[in-house]
Every structure is written in C-alpha cells, then in structure tokens.
Design a protein around this motif. Sequence first.
Motif, short mmCIF file in Angstrom:
data_model
loop_
_atom_site.label_atom_id
_atom_site.label_comp_id
_atom_site.label_asym_id
_atom_site.label_seq_id
_atom_site.Cartn_x
_atom_site.Cartn_y
_atom_site.Cartn_z
N SER A 1 10.62 -5.51 -21.39
CA SER A 1 10.41 -6.97 -21.38
C SER A 1 10.54 -7.49 -19.95
CB SER A 1 11.43 -7.66 -22.29
OG SER A 1 11.26 -7.26 -23.62
N ALA A 2 9.52 -8.19 -19.50
CA ALA A 2 9.47 -8.72 -18.13
C ALA A 2 8.14 -9.45 -17.97
CB ALA A 2 9.57 -7.59 -17.09
N THR A 3 7.96 -10.06 -16.81
CA THR A 3 6.65 -10.59 -16.45
C THR A 3 5.96 -9.59 -15.56
OG1 THR A 3 7.33 -12.90 -16.63
CG2 THR A 3 5.41 -12.44 -15.27
N TYR A 4 4.72 -9.26 -15.89
CA TYR A 4 3.94 -8.29 -15.12
C TYR A 4 2.89 -9.04 -14.29
CZ TYR A 4 6.34 -4.76 -17.74
OH TYR A 4 7.34 -3.96 -18.27
N LEU A 5 2.94 -8.79 -13.00
CA LEU A 5 2.06 -9.48 -12.05
C LEU A 5 1.02 -8.52 -11.49
CD1 LEU A 5 4.82 -11.33 -9.97
CD2 LEU A 5 3.41 -12.30 -11.77
N CYS A 6 -0.17 -9.04 -11.32
CA CYS A 6 -1.27 -8.31 -10.71
C CYS A 6 -1.65 -9.02 -9.42
CB CYS A 6 -2.44 -8.29 -11.69
SG CYS A 6 -3.97 -7.61 -11.05
N ALA A 7 -1.99 -8.28 -8.39
CA ALA A 7 -2.38 -8.88 -7.12
C ALA A 7 -3.48 -8.03 -6.48
CB ALA A 7 -1.19 -8.97 -6.17
N VAL A 8 -4.35 -8.68 -5.70
CA VAL A 8 -5.41 -7.96 -5.00
C VAL A 8 -5.32 -8.23 -3.50
CG1 VAL A 8 -6.97 -7.95 -6.97
CG2 VAL A 8 -7.11 -9.81 -5.29
N GLN A 9 -5.78 -7.27 -2.75
CA GLN A 9 -5.88 -7.40 -1.31
C GLN A 9 -7.29 -7.02 -0.91
OE1 GLN A 9 -3.68 -4.61 1.24
NE2 GLN A 9 -2.92 -6.39 2.35
N ALA A 10 -7.92 -7.86 -0.10
CA ALA A 10 -9.29 -7.61 0.32
C ALA A 10 -9.31 -6.90 1.67
CB ALA A 10 -10.05 -8.93 0.41
N PHE A 11 -10.38 -6.17 1.90
CA PHE A 11 -10.57 -5.55 3.22
C PHE A 11 -10.64 -6.63 4.29
CE2 PHE A 11 -10.84 -1.14 2.71
CZ PHE A 11 -11.44 -0.86 1.50
N GLY A 12 -9.99 -6.35 5.40
CA GLY A 12 -10.03 -7.29 6.52
C GLY A 12 -9.00 -8.39 6.43
N TYR A 13 -8.23 -8.41 5.34
CA TYR A 13 -7.21 -9.42 5.17
C TYR A 13 -5.88 -8.76 4.86
CZ TYR A 13 -11.08 -12.70 4.91
OH TYR A 13 -12.20 -13.42 5.20
#
Lengths: 110, 115
Positions: free
Chosen positions: A83-95
């Motif tokens: 039990s928890a909050t699951y976070l998704c994140a993205v990183q773009a090329f060049g940033y």
Amino acid sequence: EDQVTQSPEALRLQEGESSSLNCSYTVSGLRGLFWYRQDPGKGPEFLFTLYSAGEEKEKERLKATLTKKESFLHITAPKPEDSATYLCAVQAFGYSTLTFGKGTMLLVSP
Amino acid sequence: EAQVTQNPRYLITVTGKKLTVTCSQNMNHEYMSWYRQDPGLGLRQIYYSMNVEVTDKGDVPEGYKVSRKEKRNFPLILESPSPNQTSLYFCASSLVPGSGQETQYFGPGTRLLVL
C-alpha cells in the motif's frame, strides 16, 4: 510539453489480488521513464527506470513494462505492505527535468 | 549510508518572514533539484542545478531562490513567503543526466505552513 497521466487515481485490492497500474505519456523523445513509490509523508523511493519500448524490469512482486505510449506497473499477489502511492515520471532527451504524473494511490486490504 | 537530508522537516512561519530550507547529499551527485508537492497537482519542479554555480528554473520558480556554492548543498530560499507557498517540499539529487544513471534520490521532505 511533456505530459504524464496515471490511472486509476486510486485502487483498492484484496491481498493476493493481482492488478496493473497505467502510466500514459507524451514526450518529445523519451530518455527514461521512472517509477517511484511514495509512503504518506515521505519522499519518493526509486523503483525502476525503463529506457526503451519492450523493456521490462522486476522487483519482488512488482514488474514494470514499457511501450511507446505507456508503461504498466504490474503487482502480483500484493500484500498490505505494498500500500502506497505509485508515481510515474518521464525525462526527455536534452532535458534534465522530470515530469511527474499525479500518482495512483494503492490500498491493499488483508 | 547514501542519503539526501533536509532541514527543517516541519516549519510554521508568517507571511513575509524570510526562510531557508537546507538540502545536503552525500553521494557526490552533480545534479540537485527542488520540488513541491500539492494535493491534486503532484510533484512540480521549482529549481534545479547541474553543478556548482549552475542553476536553472523549473516549472514553478516564482517566489523562490536557490544557490549552489558547494556540490553537496542546495538550499531553497523563500525571501518573502506567502500562504500559497504552503506545501510539502522535496530535495532530490542524481548523477548528471545523460550518464545513464539518472535516477533521482529524494530527501524526506519539509512540510511548510505559511500563515
């Protein structure tokens, strides 16, 4: 503009009831997609990084997969401690910045 | 133990009273970042730093300042706090993006209330 949408917002499971969390993303060029777990009042804890479509990673009861448009976090036979909050994140090329979704709050009942 | 530390963990202040939240990491990471987390809005980046003396704005920089005089420290400064800066703040660090090890490690958070 990079966007990350997570669904569902909240999910309640019985112990042992497997399910999946979804992370849909739009990004100019994906450098990496990250999954984090966050317990209430604590900082996000790193789970996985996925770099290319078709990639899969596993850790205990969790398995993350990646396609060109979305990622799934599969939870097999969950336990209350998942039990928890699951976070998704993205990183773009060049940033160097991460764009986070709002998270999925998972509650696993015994 | 590899970690990111933040101080204070909890802070109640009044509008206009300058404050600083400290962040320190012991992993020799080049990249450090500040986020705020608000209900319904998720984590949003305030400022980040690629290395000593190199800082840049994130998505929500208004009302905040940062400095990076040492590699391990990245303080967040609120010169004149306002109630809309009441939030949960996280510091994070990682190796430099592009290194193949971009995983960001987060601190425990600082809960700020501005009255």
